[in-house]
Structures are given as structure tokens and as C-alpha cells.
Design a protein around this motif. Structure first.
Motif, PDB file in Angstrom:
ATOM      1  N   ARG A   1       7.406  26.767   8.708  1.00 52.46           N
ATOM      2  CA  ARG A   1       7.068  26.193   7.396  1.00 52.46           C
ATOM      3  C   ARG A   1       7.633  24.777   7.257  1.00 52.46           C
ATOM      4  O   ARG A   1       6.959  23.888   6.742  1.00 52.46           O
ATOM      5  N   ARG A   2       8.890  24.570   7.720  1.00 54.75           N
ATOM      6  CA  ARG A   2       9.471  23.224   7.686  1.00 54.75           C
ATOM      7  C   ARG A   2       8.657  22.265   8.551  1.00 54.75           C
ATOM      8  O   ARG A   2       8.374  21.133   8.149  1.00 54.75           O
ATOM      9  N   THR A   3       8.291  22.702   9.736  1.00 54.06           N
ATOM     10  CA  THR A   3       7.499  21.868  10.635  1.00 54.06           C
ATOM     11  C   THR A   3       6.146  21.556  10.007  1.00 54.06           C
ATOM     12  O   THR A   3       5.670  20.419  10.072  1.00 54.06           O
ATOM     13  N   ARG A   4       5.540  22.549   9.368  1.00 52.64           N
ATOM     14  CA  ARG A   4       4.241  22.330   8.726  1.00 52.64           C
ATOM     15  C   ARG A   4       4.361  21.283   7.621  1.00 52.64           C
ATOM     16  O   ARG A   4       3.505  20.404   7.486  1.00 52.64           O
ATOM     17  N   ARG A   5       5.420  21.375   6.828  1.00 53.19           N
ATOM     18  CA  ARG A   5       5.626  20.373   5.764  1.00 53.19           C
ATOM     19  C   ARG A   5       5.769  18.974   6.355  1.00 53.19           C
ATOM     20  O   ARG A   5       5.210  18.003   5.835  1.00 53.19           O
ATOM     21  N   THR A   6       6.509  18.853   7.448  1.00 56.28           N
ATOM     22  CA  THR A   6       6.701  17.553   8.096  1.00 56.28           C
ATOM     23  C   THR A   6       5.387  17.012   8.637  1.00 56.28           C
ATOM     24  O   THR A   6       5.068  15.829   8.466  1.00 56.28           O
ATOM     25  N   VAL A   7       4.598  17.860   9.282  1.00 56.52           N
ATOM     26  CA  VAL A   7       3.305  17.419   9.810  1.00 56.52           C
ATOM     27  C   VAL A   7       2.371  17.027   8.670  1.00 56.52           C
ATOM     28  O   VAL A   7       1.685  15.990   8.741  1.00 56.52           O
ATOM     29  N   THR A   8       2.347  17.814   7.601  1.00 58.22           N
ATOM     30  CA  THR A   8       1.502  17.493   6.448  1.00 58.22           C
ATOM     31  C   THR A   8       1.895  16.149   5.849  1.00 58.22           C
ATOM     32  O   THR A   8       1.044  15.321   5.520  1.00 58.22           O
ATOM     33  N   LYS A   9       3.213  15.907   5.732  1.00 57.58           N
ATOM     34  CA  LYS A   9       3.705  14.627   5.206  1.00 57.58           C
ATOM     35  C   LYS A   9       3.298  13.484   6.140  1.00 57.58           C
ATOM     36  O   LYS A   9       2.885  12.414   5.680  1.00 57.58           O
ATOM     37  N   THR A  10       3.414  13.699   7.442  1.00 59.38           N
ATOM     38  CA  THR A  10       3.042  12.663   8.415  1.00 59.38           C
ATOM     39  C   THR A  10       1.557  12.347   8.330  1.00 59.38           C
ATOM     40  O   THR A  10       1.156  11.176   8.388  1.00 59.38           O
ATOM     41  N   ILE A  11       0.725  13.359   8.169  1.00 59.22           N
ATOM     42  CA  ILE A  11      -0.723  13.136   8.010  1.00 59.22           C
ATOM     43  C   ILE A  11      -0.974  12.296   6.762  1.00 59.22           C
ATOM     44  O   ILE A  11      -1.751  11.336   6.784  1.00 59.22           O
TER      45      ILE A  11
ATOM     46  N   GLU B   1       1.091  10.245   5.304  1.00 57.38           N
ATOM     47  CA  GLU B   1       1.556   8.878   5.559  1.00 57.38           C
ATOM     48  C   GLU B   1       0.554   8.108   6.409  1.00 57.38           C
ATOM     49  O   GLU B   1       0.283   6.928   6.150  1.00 57.38           O
ATOM     50  N   CYS B   2       0.001   8.748   7.427  1.00 53.82           N
ATOM     51  CA  CYS B   2      -0.993   8.082   8.283  1.00 53.82           C
ATOM     52  C   CYS B   2      -2.210   7.672   7.466  1.00 53.82           C
ATOM     53  O   CYS B   2      -2.726   6.566   7.630  1.00 53.82           O
ATOM     54  N   ARG B   3      -2.648   8.559   6.598  1.00 54.02           N
ATOM     55  CA  ARG B   3      -3.843   8.262   5.782  1.00 54.02           C
ATOM     56  C   ARG B   3      -3.586   7.133   4.787  1.00 54.02           C
ATOM     57  O   ARG B   3      -4.507   6.450   4.368  1.00 54.02           O
ATOM     58  N   SER B   4      -2.315   6.938   4.429  1.00 54.39           N
ATOM     59  CA  SER B   4      -2.006   5.860   3.485  1.00 54.39           C
ATOM     60  C   SER B   4      -1.523   4.594   4.193  1.00 54.39           C
ATOM     61  O   SER B   4      -1.025   3.669   3.560  1.00 54.39           O
ATOM     62  N   GLY B   5      -1.662   4.561   5.537  1.00 57.96           N
ATOM     63  CA  GLY B   5      -1.340   3.354   6.289  1.00 57.96           C
ATOM     64  C   GLY B   5       0.090   3.284   6.808  1.00 57.96           C
ATOM     65  O   GLY B   5       0.492   2.270   7.359  1.00 57.96           O
ATOM     66  N   ARG B   6       0.858   4.303   6.642  1.00 58.90           N
ATOM     67  CA  ARG B   6       2.236   4.303   7.143  1.00 58.90           C
ATOM     68  C   ARG B   6       2.318   5.245   8.346  1.00 58.90           C
ATOM     69  O   ARG B   6       2.938   6.298   8.305  1.00 58.90           O
ATOM     70  N   CYS B   7       1.730   4.830   9.416  1.00 56.08           N
ATOM     71  CA  CYS B   7       1.627   5.676  10.600  1.00 56.08           C
ATOM     72  C   CYS B   7       2.930   5.682  11.395  1.00 56.08           C
ATOM     73  O   CYS B   7       3.476   4.632  11.717  1.00 56.08           O
ATOM     74  N   ARG B   8       3.410   6.854  11.731  1.00 55.70           N
ATOM     75  CA  ARG B   8       4.632   6.982  12.533  1.00 55.70           C
ATOM     76  C   ARG B   8       4.383   6.661  14.003  1.00 55.70           C
ATOM     77  O   ARG B   8       5.314   6.526  14.780  1.00 55.70           O
ATOM     78  N   PHE B   9       3.144   6.548  14.390  1.00 52.17           N
ATOM     79  CA  PHE B   9       2.820   6.337  15.799  1.00 52.17           C
ATOM     80  C   PHE B   9       2.799   4.865  16.189  1.00 52.17           C
ATOM     81  O   PHE B   9       2.749   4.541  17.360  1.00 52.17           O
ATOM     82  N   ARG B  10       2.851   3.979  15.221  1.00 54.01           N
ATOM     83  CA  ARG B  10       2.903   2.555  15.521  1.00 54.01           C
ATOM     84  C   ARG B  10       4.341   2.090  15.530  1.00 54.01           C
ATOM     85  O   ARG B  10       5.125   2.510  14.683  1.00 54.01           O
ATOM     86  N   PRO B  11       4.691   1.189  16.437  1.00 54.17           N
ATOM     87  CA  PRO B  11       6.049   0.630  16.415  1.00 54.17           C
ATOM     88  C   PRO B  11       6.276  -0.102  15.099  1.00 54.17           C
ATOM     89  O   PRO B  11       5.344  -0.647  14.501  1.00 54.17           O
TER      90      PRO B  11
END
Length: 132
Positions: free
Chosen positions: A103-113, A115-125
Motif C-alpha cells: 500500500r505504501r509503495t502504491r501510494r508512492t507510485v500514484t504520487k509519482t504518476i 507528479e509526472c503528469r504535472s511536469g515534475r518528472c522524477r526520471f529527469r535529472p
């Protein structure tokens, strides 16, 4: 002797590999078998049921050490539902802990998604984040 079953027959009937049977012997799930004069292992017919029991405990989430302990308790004649209930409770506690972790991991992944959709992608340096 004469009552024994060869390792290949046990493996076929229990639907496991010969290597699994040897592994179970080394780990104490199965007692050491009798040996024929030729050196071949000879198992009592009850070995198939013991392997099936071990596999069903494994499917419930028991660790191999817990399976060995439970089987030894059974072998000694001291195992009852009441005396062994704690083993199932320990498995349930581990399952609940894994569910909480997921559940914690799911929350983190959902938050990351999000963030990516709002332009704050964790995958870019970080240095590239401002360059759109």
C-alpha cells in the motif's frame, strides 16, 4: 525392506522434482530414507503425503524452517490445532506487513504518476527539469 518407494516414484506421485526431494532431506522436511544395498534411496509410501503437507504449508506462507518445526511437532505427537495456531498467526502477521508495504509503495507510485503528469518528472535529472 521391500516396502519402499524409489525417489523417482515419490517425485512423480508428489508432483515435485527429484532435486526437491533431496533438498527436503537436507533441510529436514523429510527424514533420511533407508538405502537399498545398491545405494538407492527407499522411502515409505507416507513420504508423498508428507511432501504434500509441506507444499500446502508453503502455499499458506510458512517458511521452510517453520514447515520443518511444524512437521517435527507433528512427528512428536504434540501438535494440536491449539498448539500450532501461533504458526498461522505469524504467517498472517507477515501477510499484513507485506500488504502494508504494498500500500505504501502504491501510494508512492500514484504520487509519482501525478507528479509526472504535472511536469515534475522524477526520471529527469534536476538540471534538466527547468528546460521543459
Amino acid at each position: 525392506m521391500g516396502f519402499g518407494v524409489k525417489i523417482g516414484q515419490v517425485a512423480a506421485e508428489a508432483d515435485v522434482s527429484v532435486d526437491t526431494i533431496r533438498f527436503y532431506e537436507r533441510r529436514g522436511v523429510l527424514p533420511a530414507p533407508q538405502r537399498r544395498p545398491s545405494g538407492y534411496r527407499e522411502y515409505p509410501p507416507s513420504t508423498v503425503d508428507r511432501i504434500r503437507t509441506a507444499r500446502s504449508l508453503q502455499e499458506l506462507g510458512f517458511t521452510l524452517d517453520e514447515i520443518v518445526d511444524a512437521l517435527h511437532a507433528h512427528d512428536s505427537g504434540r501438535a494440536t490445532c491449539e498448539s500450532e495456531l501461533w504458526r498461522l498467526e505469524a504467517v498472517l502477521d507477515r501477510i499484513d506487513a507485506r500488504i502494508a508495504d504494498l500500500r505504501r509503495t502504491r501510494r508512492t507510485v500514484t504520487k509519482t504518476i501525478s507528479e509526472c503528469r504535472s511536469g515534475r518528472c522524477r526520471f529527469r535529472p534536476a538540471s534538466a527539469a527547468g528546460r521543459g
